[in-house]
Motif scaffolding. Structure first.
Motif, short mmCIF file in Angstrom:
data_model
loop_
_atom_site.label_atom_id
_atom_site.label_comp_id
_atom_site.label_asym_id
_atom_site.label_seq_id
_atom_site.Cartn_x
_atom_site.Cartn_y
_atom_site.Cartn_z
N PRO A 1 0.80 -1.23 0.00
CA PRO A 1 0.00 0.00 0.00
C PRO A 1 0.83 1.28 0.00
N TRP A 2 2.12 1.19 0.30
CA TRP A 2 2.95 2.39 0.24
C TRP A 2 3.22 2.86 -1.18
N ARG A 3 2.86 2.05 -2.16
CA ARG A 3 2.95 2.48 -3.56
C ARG A 3 1.65 3.19 -3.91
N ILE A 4 1.68 4.50 -3.91
CA ILE A 4 0.47 5.30 -4.11
C ILE A 4 -0.03 5.16 -5.54
N ILE A 5 -1.32 4.88 -5.68
CA ILE A 5 -1.93 4.74 -7.00
C ILE A 5 -3.16 5.63 -7.07
N GLY A 6 -3.69 5.80 -8.28
CA GLY A 6 -4.92 6.56 -8.46
C GLY A 6 -4.68 8.06 -8.49
N THR A 7 -5.78 8.78 -8.57
CA THR A 7 -5.76 10.25 -8.61
C THR A 7 -6.16 10.78 -7.24
N TRP A 8 -5.30 11.63 -6.66
CA TRP A 8 -5.55 12.13 -5.31
C TRP A 8 -5.81 13.62 -5.31
N ASP A 9 -6.94 14.01 -4.75
CA ASP A 9 -7.30 15.40 -4.55
C ASP A 9 -8.03 15.50 -3.22
N ALA A 10 -8.58 16.65 -2.92
CA ALA A 10 -9.26 16.84 -1.63
C ALA A 10 -10.43 15.87 -1.46
N ALA A 11 -11.17 15.65 -2.54
CA ALA A 11 -12.32 14.74 -2.47
C ALA A 11 -11.88 13.30 -2.19
N ALA A 12 -10.75 12.89 -2.79
CA ALA A 12 -10.26 11.53 -2.58
C ALA A 12 -9.80 11.34 -1.13
N PHE A 13 -9.05 12.31 -0.60
CA PHE A 13 -8.61 12.22 0.78
C PHE A 13 -9.81 12.21 1.74
N ALA A 14 -10.81 13.03 1.45
CA ALA A 14 -12.00 13.08 2.30
C ALA A 14 -12.73 11.74 2.28
N ALA A 15 -12.84 11.12 1.10
CA ALA A 15 -13.52 9.82 1.00
C ALA A 15 -12.77 8.74 1.78
N LEU A 16 -11.42 8.78 1.71
CA LEU A 16 -10.62 7.81 2.45
C LEU A 16 -10.81 7.98 3.96
N LEU A 17 -10.84 9.23 4.43
CA LEU A 17 -11.06 9.49 5.85
C LEU A 17 -12.45 9.02 6.29
N VAL A 18 -13.43 9.22 5.42
CA VAL A 18 -14.79 8.75 5.73
C VAL A 18 -14.78 7.23 5.91
N ILE A 19 -14.09 6.50 5.04
CA ILE A 19 -14.04 5.05 5.12
C ILE A 19 -13.37 4.59 6.40
N ILE A 20 -12.25 5.23 6.76
CA ILE A 20 -11.47 4.80 7.92
C ILE A 20 -12.14 5.21 9.23
N LEU A 21 -12.50 6.51 9.33
CA LEU A 21 -13.01 7.02 10.60
C LEU A 21 -14.51 6.78 10.76
N LEU A 22 -15.32 7.35 9.84
CA LEU A 22 -16.76 7.20 9.97
C LEU A 22 -17.22 5.78 9.69
N GLY A 23 -16.66 5.17 8.65
CA GLY A 23 -17.13 3.86 8.21
C GLY A 23 -16.55 2.69 8.97
N THR A 24 -15.59 2.93 9.85
CA THR A 24 -15.00 1.83 10.61
C THR A 24 -15.03 2.11 12.11
N VAL A 25 -14.24 3.08 12.56
CA VAL A 25 -14.09 3.31 14.00
C VAL A 25 -15.39 3.78 14.63
N ILE A 26 -15.98 4.85 14.10
CA ILE A 26 -17.18 5.43 14.71
C ILE A 26 -18.40 4.53 14.48
N SER A 27 -18.53 3.99 13.27
CA SER A 27 -19.70 3.17 12.96
C SER A 27 -19.74 1.91 13.82
N PHE A 28 -18.59 1.22 13.96
CA PHE A 28 -18.55 0.03 14.79
C PHE A 28 -18.88 0.37 16.25
N SER A 29 -18.31 1.46 16.75
CA SER A 29 -18.54 1.84 18.14
C SER A 29 -20.02 2.13 18.39
#
Length: 309
Positions: free
Chosen positions: A207-235
């Motif tokens: 995963p350290w090999r960065i792929i795809g197109t990264w912009d503000a929307a992409a970073f926001a979507a990734l944070l949503v998946i990690i924080l909202l979609g995993t940590v907060i949702s499970f809790s």
């Protein structure tokens, strides 16, 4: 607010966040060029670290006790490799070949598969409501996959294959770690499972090999998946189920595919045929059918988590 009402609120919000996470994954996979393997590895690594940090703040050095016994280490490895990693990969692979709504609905076949498995294992015929759930599940798959036509598939073969494998993976995810969760608690077992699964995937997909197109929307979507979609949702979801019980919780978890489908249509422009909507309704109805009994059905007691879950 009463404990029951707050439990309902926590459960619904947690399920809705899972749906938002799936749609964010669809955005990254289909519009930003990420691969499901890269996304799953990063999500599991980051979510596992965050969950373990939260557990460490509460339990300190006790977070490492899961590594003391050989049997626990073995079960944790199986949970990470064949439960979490397999579940995460097949779920996002289904999204990449279809959409978040379809992927989440197909994953909702898991309670029916659990019920069938336990019926065979216990040599006990399903009850009438459980038999109806099987019929509705098969009919729902048929409509989603073919739009009612016998001569062609409405979704790709890969989407259907990964979707059904995703449902199977949820069965493994729910049944295999039962002893670990009972001994160490959900968040600790989940945190170590996520981190170990992320490490295992990293050995292959880097995963350290960065792929795809990264912009503000992409970073926001990734944070949503990690924080909202995993940590907060499970809790939220697990606390909600603790307050209202797994039977009601499994019914309310149908908010996940509904939110994923709604966002997929109105945010990402996914088109749905009327047979898709009917198929979704048939599959979701199985959750309600599996709760129609005086005491909780064994299938509905297996809490649906998406690890999309």
């Amino acid at each position: 607010m009463s404990q029951y009402k707050s439990g309902v609120l926590f459960t619904v919000v947690g399920a809705l966040l899972w749906g938002i996470s799936g749609t964010s994954g669809q955005f990254l996979l289909q519009q930003r060029g990420l691969t499901s393997s890269w996304l799953v590895a990063v999500r599991m690594l980051m979510a596992g670290l965050i969950l373990l940090v939260l557990c460490y703040k509460k339990e300190k050095g006790a977070v490492f006790r899961v590594w003391r016994e050989k049997r626990d280490r073995r079960d944790l490895f199986l949970f990470a490799a064949f439960g979490l990693s397999f579940c995460q990969y097949t779920y996002f692979a289904t999204i990449s070949h279809s959409n978040a709504g379809t992927a989440t609905v197909l994953q909702f076949l898991a309670p029916v598969l659990i019920m069938v498995y336990l019926s065979v294992k216990n040599r006990k015929l399903p009850r009438p409501a459980e038999m109806a759930a099987i019929v509705f599940a098969v009919a729902g798959i048929f409509l989603l996959a073919t739009h009612g036509r016998l001569d062609s598939l409405a979704i790709s073969q890969k989407a259907l294959m990964y979707g059904l494998l995703s449902a199977v993976s949820v069965v493994i995810y729910n049944l295999q770690p039962a002893r670990l969760i009972k001994t160490y608690g959900t968040l600790l077992a989940l945190g170590w499972g996520m981190l170990l699964g992320g490490v295992l995937l990293s050995l292959v997909y880097r995963p350290w090999r960065i792929i795809g197109t990264w912009d503000a929307a992409a970073f926001a979507a990734l944070l949503v998946i990690i924080l909202l979609g995993t940590v907060i949702s499970f809790s939220l979801y697990l606390e909600g189920v603790h307050r209202i019980g797994a039977t009601v919780g499994s019914m309310l978890s149908s908010a996940e595919p509904l939110s994923a489908t709604f966002l997929s249509v109105f945010w990402l422009g996914t088109s749905l045929h009327w047979t898709d909507l009917l198929g979704i309704a048939l599959i979701l109805s199985t959750v309600f059918l599996l709760t129609l009994k005086s005491k909780p059905v064994h299938a509905s007691e297996a809490i649906h988590t998406e690890p999309n879950s």
